[in-house]
Design a protein around this motif. Structure first.
Motif, PDB file in Angstrom:
ATOM      1  N   ALA A  77       0.854  -1.186   0.000  1.00  0.00           N
ATOM      2  CA  ALA A  77       0.000   0.000   0.000  1.00  0.00           C
ATOM      3  C   ALA A  77       0.887   1.232   0.000  1.00  0.00           C
ATOM      4  O   ALA A  77       2.097   1.156   0.223  1.00  0.00           O
ATOM      5  CB  ALA A  77      -0.924   0.008   1.221  1.00  0.00           C
ATOM      6  N   TYR A  78       0.250   2.377  -0.266  1.00  0.00           N
ATOM      7  CA  TYR A  78       0.965   3.643  -0.108  1.00  0.00           C
ATOM      8  C   TYR A  78       1.239   3.858   1.381  1.00  0.00           C
ATOM      9  O   TYR A  78       0.363   3.669   2.225  1.00  0.00           O
ATOM     10  CB  TYR A  78       0.138   4.802  -0.650  1.00  0.00           C
ATOM     11  CG  TYR A  78      -0.038   4.783  -2.155  1.00  0.00           C
ATOM     12  CD1 TYR A  78       1.044   4.974  -3.005  1.00  0.00           C
ATOM     13  CD2 TYR A  78      -1.294   4.578  -2.727  1.00  0.00           C
ATOM     14  CE1 TYR A  78       0.885   4.951  -4.390  1.00  0.00           C
ATOM     15  CE2 TYR A  78      -1.460   4.559  -4.101  1.00  0.00           C
ATOM     16  CZ  TYR A  78      -0.356   4.745  -4.924  1.00  0.00           C
ATOM     17  OH  TYR A  78      -0.528   4.723  -6.296  1.00  0.00           O
ATOM     18  N   GLU A  79       2.473   4.258   1.693  1.00  0.00           N
ATOM     19  CA  GLU A  79       2.842   4.409   3.097  1.00  0.00           C
ATOM     20  C   GLU A  79       2.128   5.574   3.754  1.00  0.00           C
ATOM     21  O   GLU A  79       1.757   5.517   4.924  1.00  0.00           O
ATOM     22  CB  GLU A  79       4.361   4.596   3.219  1.00  0.00           C
ATOM     23  CG  GLU A  79       5.160   3.331   2.934  1.00  0.00           C
ATOM     24  CD  GLU A  79       6.628   3.513   3.216  1.00  0.00           C
ATOM     25  OE1 GLU A  79       7.016   4.594   3.736  1.00  0.00           O
ATOM     26  OE2 GLU A  79       7.401   2.595   2.923  1.00  0.00           O
ATOM     27  N   HIS A  80       1.959   6.670   3.014  1.00  0.00           N
ATOM     28  CA  HIS A  80       1.305   7.847   3.574  1.00  0.00           C
ATOM     29  C   HIS A  80      -0.172   7.847   3.197  1.00  0.00           C
ATOM     30  O   HIS A  80      -0.582   7.208   2.233  1.00  0.00           O
ATOM     31  CB  HIS A  80       1.991   9.121   3.063  1.00  0.00           C
ATOM     32  CG  HIS A  80       3.448   9.173   3.395  1.00  0.00           C
ATOM     33  ND1 HIS A  80       4.433   8.867   2.483  1.00  0.00           N
ATOM     34  CD2 HIS A  80       4.098   9.461   4.548  1.00  0.00           C
ATOM     35  CE1 HIS A  80       5.625   8.977   3.044  1.00  0.00           C
ATOM     36  NE2 HIS A  80       5.445   9.334   4.295  1.00  0.00           N
ATOM     37  N   GLU A  81      -0.929   8.571   3.982  1.00  0.00           N
ATOM     38  CA  GLU A  81      -2.370   8.613   3.751  1.00  0.00           C
ATOM     39  C   GLU A  81      -2.655   9.136   2.353  1.00  0.00           C
ATOM     40  O   GLU A  81      -2.136  10.171   1.937  1.00  0.00           O
ATOM     41  CB  GLU A  81      -3.038   9.513   4.801  1.00  0.00           C
ATOM     42  CG  GLU A  81      -4.563   9.511   4.720  1.00  0.00           C
ATOM     43  CD  GLU A  81      -5.190  10.300   5.851  1.00  0.00           C
ATOM     44  OE1 GLU A  81      -6.422  10.510   5.773  1.00  0.00           O
ATOM     45  OE2 GLU A  81      -4.471  10.694   6.774  1.00  0.00           O
ATOM     46  N   SER A  82      -3.457   8.400   1.616  1.00  0.00           N
ATOM     47  CA  SER A  82      -3.721   8.755   0.226  1.00  0.00           C
ATOM     48  C   SER A  82      -5.073   9.437   0.096  1.00  0.00           C
ATOM     49  O   SER A  82      -6.032   9.098   0.774  1.00  0.00           O
ATOM     50  CB  SER A  82      -3.678   7.506  -0.662  1.00  0.00           C
ATOM     51  OG  SER A  82      -4.593   6.533  -0.185  1.00  0.00           O
ATOM     52  N   GLY A  83      -5.111  10.416  -0.803  1.00  0.00           N
ATOM     53  CA  GLY A  83      -6.349  11.131  -1.080  1.00  0.00           C
ATOM     54  C   GLY A  83      -6.698  11.037  -2.547  1.00  0.00           C
ATOM     55  O   GLY A  83      -6.119  10.240  -3.295  1.00  0.00           O
ATOM     56  N   PRO A  84      -7.645  11.863  -3.011  1.00  0.00           N
ATOM     57  CA  PRO A  84      -8.060  11.819  -4.418  1.00  0.00           C
ATOM     58  C   PRO A  84      -6.898  12.034  -5.388  1.00  0.00           C
ATOM     59  O   PRO A  84      -6.840  11.401  -6.437  1.00  0.00           O
ATOM     60  CB  PRO A  84      -9.093  12.945  -4.511  1.00  0.00           C
ATOM     61  CG  PRO A  84      -9.614  13.104  -3.115  1.00  0.00           C
ATOM     62  CD  PRO A  84      -8.448  12.808  -2.215  1.00  0.00           C
ATOM     63  N   LEU A  85      -5.965  12.937  -5.043  1.00  0.00           N
ATOM     64  CA  LEU A  85      -4.845  13.209  -5.944  1.00  0.00           C
ATOM     65  C   LEU A  85      -3.951  11.980  -6.087  1.00  0.00           C
ATOM     66  O   LEU A  85      -3.491  11.675  -7.191  1.00  0.00           O
ATOM     67  CB  LEU A  85      -4.034  14.398  -5.431  1.00  0.00           C
ATOM     68  CG  LEU A  85      -2.940  14.906  -6.383  1.00  0.00           C
ATOM     69  CD1 LEU A  85      -3.559  15.390  -7.684  1.00  0.00           C
ATOM     70  CD2 LEU A  85      -2.136  16.024  -5.719  1.00  0.00           C
ATOM     71  N   THR A  86      -3.738  11.268  -4.979  1.00  0.00           N
ATOM     72  CA  THR A  86      -2.918  10.061  -5.036  1.00  0.00           C
ATOM     73  C   THR A  86      -3.570   9.004  -5.908  1.00  0.00           C
ATOM     74  O   THR A  86      -2.900   8.356  -6.725  1.00  0.00           O
ATOM     75  CB  THR A  86      -2.697   9.491  -3.624  1.00  0.00           C
ATOM     76  OG1 THR A  86      -2.036  10.481  -2.823  1.00  0.00           O
ATOM     77  CG2 THR A  86      -1.846   8.230  -3.668  1.00  0.00           C
ATOM     78  N   TRP A  87      -4.869   8.820  -5.763  1.00  0.00           N
ATOM     79  CA  TRP A  87      -5.561   7.812  -6.558  1.00  0.00           C
ATOM     80  C   TRP A  87      -5.660   8.211  -8.023  1.00  0.00           C
ATOM     81  O   TRP A  87      -5.882   7.362  -8.893  1.00  0.00           O
ATOM     82  CB  TRP A  87      -6.952   7.551  -5.976  1.00  0.00           C
ATOM     83  CG  TRP A  87      -6.875   6.867  -4.659  1.00  0.00           C
ATOM     84  CD1 TRP A  87      -7.105   7.410  -3.430  1.00  0.00           C
ATOM     85  CD2 TRP A  87      -6.482   5.512  -4.425  1.00  0.00           C
ATOM     86  NE1 TRP A  87      -6.885   6.482  -2.447  1.00  0.00           N
ATOM     87  CE2 TRP A  87      -6.499   5.303  -3.018  1.00  0.00           C
ATOM     88  CE3 TRP A  87      -6.109   4.457  -5.261  1.00  0.00           C
ATOM     89  CZ2 TRP A  87      -6.171   4.087  -2.446  1.00  0.00           C
ATOM     90  CZ3 TRP A  87      -5.775   3.237  -4.681  1.00  0.00           C
ATOM     91  CH2 TRP A  87      -5.817   3.058  -3.289  1.00  0.00           C
ATOM     92  N   LEU A  88      -5.466   9.506  -8.301  1.00  0.00           N
ATOM     93  CA  LEU A  88      -5.496   9.963  -9.685  1.00  0.00           C
ATOM     94  C   LEU A  88      -4.121   9.838 -10.349  1.00  0.00           C
ATOM     95  O   LEU A  88      -4.012   9.283 -11.454  1.00  0.00           O
ATOM     96  CB  LEU A  88      -5.970  11.416  -9.754  1.00  0.00           C
ATOM     97  CG  LEU A  88      -6.012  12.044 -11.156  1.00  0.00           C
ATOM     98  CD1 LEU A  88      -7.023  11.316 -12.035  1.00  0.00           C
ATOM     99  CD2 LEU A  88      -6.350  13.531 -11.051  1.00  0.00           C
ATOM    100  N   ILE A  89      -3.064  10.333  -9.685  1.00  0.00           N
ATOM    101  CA  ILE A  89      -1.741  10.355 -10.327  1.00  0.00           C
ATOM    102  C   ILE A  89      -0.722   9.447  -9.630  1.00  0.00           C
ATOM    103  O   ILE A  89       0.386   9.272 -10.135  1.00  0.00           O
ATOM    104  CB  ILE A  89      -1.182  11.791 -10.387  1.00  0.00           C
ATOM    105  CG1 ILE A  89      -0.907  12.333  -8.974  1.00  0.00           C
ATOM    106  CG2 ILE A  89      -2.142  12.699 -11.137  1.00  0.00           C
ATOM    107  CD1 ILE A  89      -0.147  13.637  -8.972  1.00  0.00           C
ATOM    108  N   GLY A  90      -1.081   8.860  -8.463  1.00  0.00           N
ATOM    109  CA  GLY A  90      -0.172   7.947  -7.785  1.00  0.00           C
ATOM    110  C   GLY A  90       0.780   8.647  -6.821  1.00  0.00           C
ATOM    111  O   GLY A  90       0.685   9.849  -6.573  1.00  0.00           O
ATOM    112  N   ASP A  91       1.715   7.885  -6.286  1.00  0.00           N
ATOM    113  CA  ASP A  91       2.720   8.407  -5.359  1.00  0.00           C
ATOM    114  C   ASP A  91       3.958   7.521  -5.479  1.00  0.00           C
ATOM    115  O   ASP A  91       3.932   6.499  -6.175  1.00  0.00           O
ATOM    116  CB  ASP A  91       2.177   8.406  -3.923  1.00  0.00           C
ATOM    117  CG  ASP A  91       2.834   9.491  -3.062  1.00  0.00           C
ATOM    118  OD1 ASP A  91       3.956   9.913  -3.412  1.00  0.00           O
ATOM    119  OD2 ASP A  91       2.233   9.900  -2.055  1.00  0.00           O
ATOM    120  N   ASP A  92       5.035   7.917  -4.787  1.00  0.00           N
ATOM    121  CA  ASP A  92       6.292   7.187  -4.932  1.00  0.00           C
ATOM    122  C   ASP A  92       6.602   6.293  -3.732  1.00  0.00           C
ATOM    123  O   ASP A  92       7.750   5.886  -3.538  1.00  0.00           O
ATOM    124  CB  ASP A  92       7.451   8.153  -5.158  1.00  0.00           C
ATOM    125  CG  ASP A  92       7.643   9.130  -3.996  1.00  0.00           C
ATOM    126  OD1 ASP A  92       6.787   9.115  -3.070  1.00  0.00           O
ATOM    127  OD2 ASP A  92       8.617   9.892  -4.012  1.00  0.00           O
TER     128      ASP A  92
END
Length: 299
Positions: A103-118
């Motif tokens: 999973a994403y380590e940090h709390e994910s929001g709409p932007l994360t679900w749209l463009i992702g995270d590292d």
């Protein structure tokens, strides 16, 4: 007896009419010759499209196989149970925990679900100590029956025992890794070993993807829907390239370390947007293709 020259009969006239003159042969050659290069060019385009689609869909199939293989992985033990598995007198304190398989380590929001995270990583229990060294902890793990190996990625060691995997490395006080010269503590990540079914499923997914991708690429150019599907696969290309690289790089990882999620490359920052749009376009093109096939059968 009449010995004069016999005039041509009807049969000879038929033969003469069936034989093209030199002028007609030149005309036929002029008309038909360009068709061969066009056919060869079309065949080359279809072959290149099939190769591109085959390797693109193969990477997607491998990622899907890995995702399926990780389903059913065991839940992480409690902090106290994990500490007891590592061994006594380590001075370790749990400072963080992520119970998800990946999973994403940090709390994910709409932007994360749209463009992702590292930071899409394996779930683990993070522990730190300032009273033990990397070497001392690794020696203690070996004494407890853990299989250990060097892990150059984090300038430390990896260890595995049954369902569990551990990474030991120099870190800052918060547990984030650093090189040994700047280390303020030693960190231990307690996580899961990769299930044995993952790589067989990756292989099956890759081979099925190769076959399906070749079929799609070979026949895609015959319909507009096929070209739309090719466009969707182009959008998946960034994740495909990184996933293929991860499959190759996996052979160099320590056997005791938890490898990254193969499907996680499609969720990386920026790439996730291409993945989302590509999958949506692919779904639409497949639905349109099915509707067109049904309409053709009913006609």
């Amino acid at each position: 007896m009449h010995t004069g020259t016999r005039s041509p009969g009807a049969g000879s006239r038929v033969l003469t009419a069936a034989t093209p003159t030199n002028e007609e042969e030149d005309t036929m050659s002029t008309v038909t010759t360009p068709a061969a290069p066009r056919a060869r060019a079309g065949g080359l385009v279809r072959t290149l499209a099939a190769i591109f689609c085959a390797f693109t869909v193969a990477a997607v199939g491998a990622a899907l196989g890995a995702w399926v293989g990780w389903r059913g992985a065991p839940a992480l033990p409690s902090d106290s149970a994990a500490l007891s598995l590592i061994g006594p007198d380590t001075g370790l304190t749990a400072v963080g925990r992520n119970d998800a398989v990946f999973a994403y380590e940090h709390e994910s929001g709409p932007l994360t679900w749209l463009i992702g995270d590292d930071d899409y990583n394996a779930g683990s229990i993070l522990m730190t100590t300032t009273t033990a060294t990397v070497q001392a902890l690794t020696t203690g793990l070996a004494a407890q029956g853990w299989h250990t190996s060097e892990d150059p990625v984090v300038q430390g060691f990896a260890a595995s025992k049954g369902e569990w995997s551990i990474r030991v490395y120099p870190a800052f006080a918060d547990g984030s890794p650093t090189d040994r010269s700047a280390a303020e503590a030693v960190a231990v990540e307690f996580g899961r070993t990769q299930p044995g079914r993952v790589w067989p499923l990756v292989a099956v997914g890759y081979l099925l993807g190769l076959a399906a991708g070749w079929f799609v690429g070979w026949f895609a150019g015959r319909r507009v829907v096929g070209w739309v599907l090719l466009g969707a696969l182009v959008l998946l290309l960034p994740g495909t390239v990184i996933t293929t690289g991860d499959i190759i790089a996996a052979v160099a990882l320590p056997a005791d370390a938890t490898p990254p999620a193969l499907w996680g490359d499609y969720l990386f920052i920026g790439i996730r947007a291409f993945t989302t749009v590509g999958l949506l376009v692919m779904a639409v093109s497949l639905l349109l293709g099915l509707r067109g096939a049904r309409a053709a059968r009913s006609a």
